[in-house]
Design a protein around this motif. Structure first.
Motif, PDB file in Angstrom:
ATOM      1  N   ASN A   1       9.366  -2.491  -8.930  1.00 34.71           N
ATOM      2  CA  ASN A   1       8.599  -1.060  -8.322  1.00 34.71           C
ATOM      3  C   ASN A   1       8.915  -0.062  -6.803  1.00 34.71           C
ATOM      4  O   ASN A   1       8.216   1.500  -7.192  1.00 34.71           O
ATOM      5  N   ILE A   2       9.425  -0.665  -6.242  1.00 37.14           N
ATOM      6  CA  ILE A   2       9.802   0.814  -5.534  1.00 37.14           C
ATOM      7  C   ILE A   2      10.588   1.327  -5.959  1.00 37.14           C
ATOM      8  O   ILE A   2      10.809   2.867  -5.572  1.00 37.14           O
TER       9      ILE A   2
ATOM     10  N   SER B   1       2.246   4.997   5.185  1.00 35.65           N
ATOM     11  CA  SER B   1       1.797   4.544   4.304  1.00 35.65           C
ATOM     12  C   SER B   1       0.792   4.409   3.738  1.00 35.65           C
ATOM     13  O   SER B   1      -0.080   4.609   2.764  1.00 35.65           O
ATOM     14  N   ARG B   2      -0.359   5.244   5.573  1.00 26.14           N
ATOM     15  CA  ARG B   2      -1.643   4.478   4.631  1.00 26.14           C
ATOM     16  C   ARG B   2      -1.952   5.819   5.019  1.00 26.14           C
ATOM     17  O   ARG B   2      -3.221   7.061   3.934  1.00 26.14           O
TER      18      ARG B   2
ATOM     19  N   GLU C   1       8.553   4.344  -7.423  1.00 27.59           N
ATOM     20  CA  GLU C   1       7.339   4.522  -6.818  1.00 27.59           C
ATOM     21  C   GLU C   1       8.355   5.649  -5.463  1.00 27.59           C
ATOM     22  O   GLU C   1       8.099   6.573  -5.203  1.00 27.59           O
TER      23      GLU C   1
ATOM     24  N   ASN D   1       9.435  -6.441  -7.112  1.00 28.49           N
ATOM     25  CA  ASN D   1       9.453  -6.061  -6.118  1.00 28.49           C
ATOM     26  C   ASN D   1      10.299  -4.659  -6.457  1.00 28.49           C
ATOM     27  O   ASN D   1       9.616  -4.042  -5.975  1.00 28.49           O
TER      28      ASN D   1
ATOM     29  N   LEU E   1       1.372   5.018   0.500  1.00 27.20           N
ATOM     30  CA  LEU E   1       3.378   4.383  -0.273  1.00 27.20           C
ATOM     31  C   LEU E   1       3.052   3.341   0.165  1.00 27.20           C
ATOM     32  O   LEU E   1       2.560   2.531   0.925  1.00 27.20           O
ATOM     33  N   SER E   2       3.906   1.951  -0.858  1.00 23.26           N
ATOM     34  CA  SER E   2       4.102   1.057  -0.317  1.00 23.26           C
ATOM     35  C   SER E   2       5.043   0.487   1.269  1.00 23.26           C
ATOM     36  O   SER E   2       6.233   1.927   1.420  1.00 23.26           O
ATOM     37  N   ILE E   3       4.722   0.275   1.730  1.00 22.89           N
ATOM     38  CA  ILE E   3       5.222   0.415   3.337  1.00 22.89           C
ATOM     39  C   ILE E   3       7.249  -0.007   2.761  1.00 22.89           C
ATOM     40  O   ILE E   3       7.781   0.619   3.373  1.00 22.89           O
ATOM     41  N   GLU E   4       7.071  -0.657   1.238  1.00 23.68           N
ATOM     42  CA  GLU E   4       9.046  -1.257   1.482  1.00 23.68           C
ATOM     43  C   GLU E   4       9.023  -0.609   0.821  1.00 23.68           C
ATOM     44  O   GLU E   4      10.649   0.205   1.214  1.00 23.68           O
ATOM     45  N   VAL E   5       8.765   0.490   0.210  1.00 23.76           N
ATOM     46  CA  VAL E   5       8.902   2.212   0.198  1.00 23.76           C
ATOM     47  C   VAL E   5       9.714   2.589   0.662  1.00 23.76           C
ATOM     48  O   VAL E   5      10.787   3.303   0.580  1.00 23.76           O
TER      49      VAL E   5
END
Length: 104
Positions: A44-45, A78-79, A48, A41, A83-87
């Protein structure tokens, strides 16, 4: 525009520095599959983030006090941006930290 880019670059630096210090601590607290998942995780962050900073720059607003915030909610961004919400959460944490320094 240059000033905004410089600020966003500082945010990226803060996020990357935070991940360098947080990752070893978080990795040391877990065993087995949880550790692998956490490391993936974080990786990935980190991959990104540079891309994310370019995308979110138009969505960062500066208040009269000089603090920063997103012009839209994290779910919407995000939508819209894919992008992922974590980033986005990490970027928001960085902005909050930077805003704390600005407020001082």
């Amino acid at each position: 525009m240059k000033k905004k880019f410089r600020i966003v670059s500082m945010l990226l630096t803060v996020v990357l520095l935070m991940s360098v210090f947080v990752t070893p601590v978080a990795a040391g607290q877990r065993n087995g599959r949880g550790q692998e998942s956490s490391q993936n995780n974080v990786q990935n962050i980190e991959k990104e983030l540079p891309y994310a900073i370019e995308l979110v720059e138009p969505y960062v607003e500066r208040s009269d006090k000089g603090t920063f915030r997103f012009s839209s909610g994290l779910g919407v961004l995000s939508r819209e941006l894919g992008l992922s919400i974590e980033v986005l959460i990490e970027l928001q944490k960085s902005m909050a930290e930077r805003n704390g320094h600005i407020d001082e």
